[in-house]
Write an enzyme that holds these catalytic residues in place. Sequence first.
Site, PDB file in Angstrom:
ATOM      1  N   SER A 225       0.878  -1.139   0.071  1.00  0.00           N
ATOM      2  CA  SER A 225       0.008  -0.313   0.152  1.00  0.00           C
ATOM      3  C   SER A 225       1.014   1.485   0.065  1.00  0.00           C
ATOM      4  CB  SER A 225      -0.876   0.131   1.193  1.00  0.00           C
ATOM      5  OG  SER A 225      -0.005   0.429   2.418  1.00  0.00           O
ATOM      6  N   ASP A 226       0.415   2.332  -0.360  1.00  0.00           N
ATOM      7  CA  ASP A 226       1.201   3.678  -0.329  1.00  0.00           C
ATOM      8  C   ASP A 226       0.801   3.970   1.248  1.00  0.00           C
ATOM      9  OD1 ASP A 226       1.995   6.081  -0.125  1.00  0.00           O
ATOM     10  OD2 ASP A 226       0.959   6.706  -2.069  1.00  0.00           O
ATOM     11  N   TRP A 227       1.344   4.822   1.951  1.00  0.00           N
ATOM     12  CA  TRP A 227       1.459   4.881   3.384  1.00  0.00           C
ATOM     13  C   TRP A 227       0.088   5.329   3.760  1.00  0.00           C
ATOM     14  CZ3 TRP A 227       5.282   2.422   1.577  1.00  0.00           C
ATOM     15  CH2 TRP A 227       6.217   1.931   2.262  1.00  0.00           C
TER      16      TRP A 227
END
Length: 976
Positions: A225-227
């Site tokens: 995932s992106d953060w």
Amino acid sequence: MQIKEIIKNLTLEEKSLLVGGADAWNTVAVKRVGIPAIRVSDGPHGLRKTDWLEGGEQTVQAICFPSGAGLASSFNRDLIKHLGTVLGKECKAENVNVILGPAINIKRSPLCGRNFEYMSEDPYLAGQMASAYVQGVQAEGVGVSLKHFAANNQEKRRMTVSAVIDERTLREIYLAAFEEVVKTAKPHTLMCSYNKINGAYSSENPWLLNKVLRDEWGFDGLVMSDWGAVSDRVKGVESGLDLEMPSSNGINAKKVEEAVINGQLDEKYLDLAVENVLKLVDKYTGFAAQITEESIASYKAEDAAENEAPAAGTEADAAGEENGAANDSFDRIADHKEARKIARECMVLLKNEGVLPLKKEQKIVFIGEFAKKPRIQGGGSSHINCTRIISAFQASTRHTKVMYAKGFSSTEDVIDDKLAAEAKEKAAEADVAVIFAGLPDSFESEGYDRKHIRLPQCQNRLIREIADIQPNTVVVLHNGSPVSMPWISNVNAVLEAYLGGEASGEAVVDILFGKVNPSGKLAETFPVGIKDTPCYNNFPGNRLTVEYREGLFVGYRYYDKVNAEVLFPFGHGLSYTSFLYSGLNVETGNNKAKVKFKVKNTGGRAGAEVAQIYVGKIDSSIYRAPKELKGFEKVFLAPGEEKEVECELDERAFSYYSTAAGKWIIEPGKYVISIGSSSADIRLKDEITLAGDSEFKPEFTAEQLPTYFLGTPACVPDQEFETLIGGKLPAKEFEPGKKFDIDMTLEDVKNSPTGSKYFVPLMSIVCRKRMSRKEAYAEEGMSEMPLHSMVCMSWGRFDEESAESVIQLVNGENTAANIRKLAKLGFESLSQKFNAKKDTVLKKGKEKVSGLIDAAKKKSNDGPGEEETAENAENTTEESKGGDCNMSTKSNGGFNAEKIGEVIGEAGAKIEEFGKGIMDKLEEKGIKDKIESVGLKIGDKIDEMELDKKFNNLVSKVTKKDSDEQEGDKEDKKEE
């Protein structure tokens, strides 16, 4: 041991932990079984190894290379691959296993705040450049994370907005670059974007992650995932999201574990995610081969004896110190030189009417603060801590002596008549005026979009005024995306330097003085104005959706379609020499083509030309762009030299994506092959005929989609767009009476009838501090962050219980109880703020007083002549306690450090006393009436006390006295 066997030896708890981060940058280690952790780090145009969620902004020093906008403008695959190898070696030296990049989202609009990091408006070019980057990095044994998958083309509401896109546009424009990289370069990991696509979050989209990415493209790596881009972790595991980053502090691991236990999640999906995580860890550590049944039994025995829970990976584990990482070193000076070479090829000469290259004997003035303080990179997660930055003014001394005038600030849009007058005076005296202009840091960054494409007005005005005085005016631009140029017809030359990294000043000077012949080409179109762009009416969209009504017609595809004037076309770039194209020959067979032609350097300087190959369909039965880039080659030629260029065009070069057939189809008929120096400068053409695919059948007619076939795709009506997407348009805004959930944002709170009055205190609680004017973008980004991301990114400070209280509060449920809960959180926040303020004051005080005492000691030791007595030396080393400080009391200069210590101690006590008093008063008078503004008011009160200022005044008086006494000592010595 095989990965699948290792998984059989893991507990459900351990598996649930492994599919989330251990912290901000590390995966989880399970020491009981012998599984180590690995480390990931920000990129992509340099290594950004930092611990921003682990206690501060401590970022290692590394080389800052040109950002993506510039790199793609090199049109040089070999150069970008070489950059990748350099980055890979730097990652190894810092024990980083995966660098987060490259970023290849399409530049749908010049307003996207992160365009400086992205490569192109064209998917073919972006795919080719990114593939080279990935191959270079991974050749060094370091992985990449290709991002952001997918349709992340804006910063405004990037965490929640749903991109409404028809499948053909999605396939041909927004997924095509990812497809090319996955199939060609095989990236180790891929990063999901925050946004939704047609209603589904990218991290919870089985069509995107499983059907397209894995089943069709054959991706066998890890998806992360992106953060903070995880809404429903259980749904994400089932949909193909292997790793959540950063750690959710155990929250989502517990949810995954419980979902398996209660039958909500089939454990096979969790096992598959764990397998992908362990395969990645094994790729860099080789741990699997070291694990045996005996070693696991040994670990189990130790674990049973100590009754320990599974251990999360520490930074040391991730650093590879115990995992076999190379731990090499890299030469920063050598890599800086590489950054300079790379930057030279990334810059684009947009205009030159003869003034360039400059001559050493000319009288030259550099104007603009960017000449001394170049803007080398954009803001956000890609910001590199550089080893050194060489400005153009510094670099110019290697060629000749130039004058300098500041002209305007590089950070603010403020007209300073005095600075402007000085610049004009020097420009009038000079033979050539070079104006270093560009966008301040605050104009473009990750986290927010640009409001317009203008340069600061102070710069535009001065450029015009200088051009009126000096006919030989050159403009050098420092910007990450297109800008308008109302003065373009008045200046002699324009060099687009983009954000060229730490060596950009040297590279600019190399080009200005002709040491290097410019060879960059624009990887994006520069429009005349923002209203000319195809998505002007649909960017950045509404609260819930952004509609991609322009469809396929992005960038030059649109401008060609409507025959619109542009400032500079895609692929444009000048040289100090000239090139002749000839001898086009196209051979066809099996729906493929081999293209051959010659390029000759007809000028007097060595140089490089980017020959571009475009394909267009004649009399197409489907709507499509007039031509599309399908090949390019960068050719380096000596004066008079000629080379033959050869390019293979496969079936994909002639295909479109048929949603009816569910695959790529070639339309039978005639195609035109165009060879050009830019999309608008076509030098050679030839027509070919292809048999195409027998199942070709147009999905739409001109009657169904008249605007796409015959009109202006910037203005597509609702009904036609609904025909294209195959259904009704989704809601753009929340329906009245909508009940909010964990996906809501503070912006929703602000705009809701029941929640608007709670926005200010909630912002204060979540942000932990008031935002300065320069940090306004951070507040905007925070207000657009969904609660599920806040829970993850706050590292436990804003938990799910707090989020639920916010949700209920806005929904008008249990108001009093939820205000009490949030007030308690607010008080904790304020206590932290007071303690931090006190600690900061005390720390600064100690440092300042210690510095004064050190100076006093030095003065005492260096005293008058060599006759310093033992008594004086003794006085300088007396110890006592002042307030909370333990430091020297008296110096030979006569000041009393004990008093200063007392002042510092009193200041800290006052802060604590003030904070406690405010809190007590709030409890007495009722929280509900005060909660709305308490955060900001207390912050203001702290600033009003001006403790730092008072302390500085005190220190100033003491140091002045000490300085005066030193001067007196000097005079006494003279008299003696």
